[in-house]
Design an enzyme around this catalytic site. Sequence first.
Site, short mmCIF file in Angstrom:
data_model
loop_
_atom_site.label_atom_id
_atom_site.label_comp_id
_atom_site.label_asym_id
_atom_site.label_seq_id
_atom_site.Cartn_x
_atom_site.Cartn_y
_atom_site.Cartn_z
CE LYS A 273 5.25 70.03 10.37
NZ LYS A 273 6.56 69.71 9.79
NE ARG A 347 7.49 62.60 1.75
CZ ARG A 347 8.78 62.76 2.05
NH1 ARG A 347 9.61 61.74 1.86
NH2 ARG A 347 9.24 63.89 2.54
#
Length: 496
Positions: A273, A347
């Site tokens: 990120k 996920r």
Amino acid sequence: MQITFSAAALPKSGAIIVPLFDDGKKTEAFTGLDDKTEGALSRAVKESEFKAKKGKVLEIVSPSGIANARIILIGAGAPKTFGPLDAEAVGGAGIMRVLAGRDKTALFALAGFSAAKIDAGELAARIAYGARMRAYRFDKYRTKQERDEKPALTKIAVHTPASSAKTAYGRHDKIGDGVFVTRDLVSEPANVLYPDSFAKRCQKLSALGVKVKVLGVTEMKKLGMGALLGVGQGSARPSKLVAMEWMGGKKGEAPVAFVGKGVTFDTGGISLKPPKGMEDMKWDMGGAGAVTGAIAALAGRKAKANVVGIVGLVENMPDGNAQRPGDVVTSMSGQTIEVLNTDAEGRLVLADALWWAQETYKAKTVVDLATLTGAIIISLAHEFGGMFTKDDALAKKLSAAGEATGDLLWRMPLTKTHDEMIKSDIADMQNISSGPGGGSSTAAAFLARFIKEGVSWAHLDIAGMAWNPKGKPTVPKGGSGYGVRLLDEFVRANHE
Ligand code: BES
Ligand code: MN
Ligand code: ZN
């Protein structure tokens, strides 16, 4: 914070909070204080044109007659529509004012303050609850706070004629404890809260009668949890999976399962990120935090239901051992996943946690909570959690629980088209969408592939809700505790 209820009396000093409706009617508390202060209250109201509109505040400092008092008038809006959440907001708004001063005690003067839609005892209880929620602070790391920066408040006294207030408050107090468990977890920095220390916090719930099971890396390897373990393999801190069982219901009845994403820090991994705002990713365990707090609330109030909270705890780090974009992992379900972006890690964690929940507990109702996508903040800002489910009945129940508690949900689409967007060239699926857009829905479609036939499931994307950037009347800026009341109310209304 000490919270007491007693019969309405005329308060004599300190911070006195007097709620008023906008219909112009004065309460007994108001007129009593007005008489005592030679009309200081009515003069102030007149001069400032205070109309008691919702959320408005008028403060009268040191009025004649009770010079050592600070009277805080709180606008409660219209009496006709005034309900439990409005009462909480009154409590929060009142206490916010008190916290800005030096008072040790805040006193709510409720004599004559009543509304048609809410029982007087419940009204007083909700005011106290809202006040306690707003007075929460996470200041354990402030060692040099000046005396006048630190609120002195330690006691909330509620003067109400309703004798049922204390009993009514009991349940809310336990739920509040759960909310604070979540806020504490969400606020904690990632050097302190990591999978192992998070698991230890979960174990503390055993004091409430919760059975806590912790799985380590070796056990998860044996179970074939390649998706969850792949995310954690770049971290020096080993991954954990925790199950918290509260079996307050019928013996032998399968529990409702709440499953939480517990990424204790999300750097993005090798798909790193950008630096700006990365510190926010300490609260990427907000789903797991909410699940833990909900179990604390349910156990605290001894809910007559079987519920299990399962949290997948990992740290997503870039490292020589970290998983690479393009890696293929095999989940516990046997399905393979091409990891095209290591930043779509939540996920992967949930895939194995959800499967394990269904295998182990045979749960027929499964709700997962996760700070899953930035896209849900684009869609719903910090106003609603995103709800994804194919089950209309479950959607209705969850929405109702949201409306009742203020932990609002908005249903989002989850369709076959979204499922088609995660087809992989070399594995059963890929962990990001092939096309642009719909990122929250394609993430949900990914999770749906790990739900067994016949299981009623909903995914709640709470990326915009776990942390409140501004604060609300009952939530100071920071960890919100969103989800705790939602899940508690969902259980109360449908499984008790
Ligand atoms: N934890 C983030 C989602 C997030 C972003 C939560 C901002 C709260 C605030 C999640 O793991 C993530 O990185 N999601 C990616 C998915 C993308 C790579 C498909 C995102 O939303 O950008
Ligand atoms: Mn991520
Ligand atoms: Zn994440």
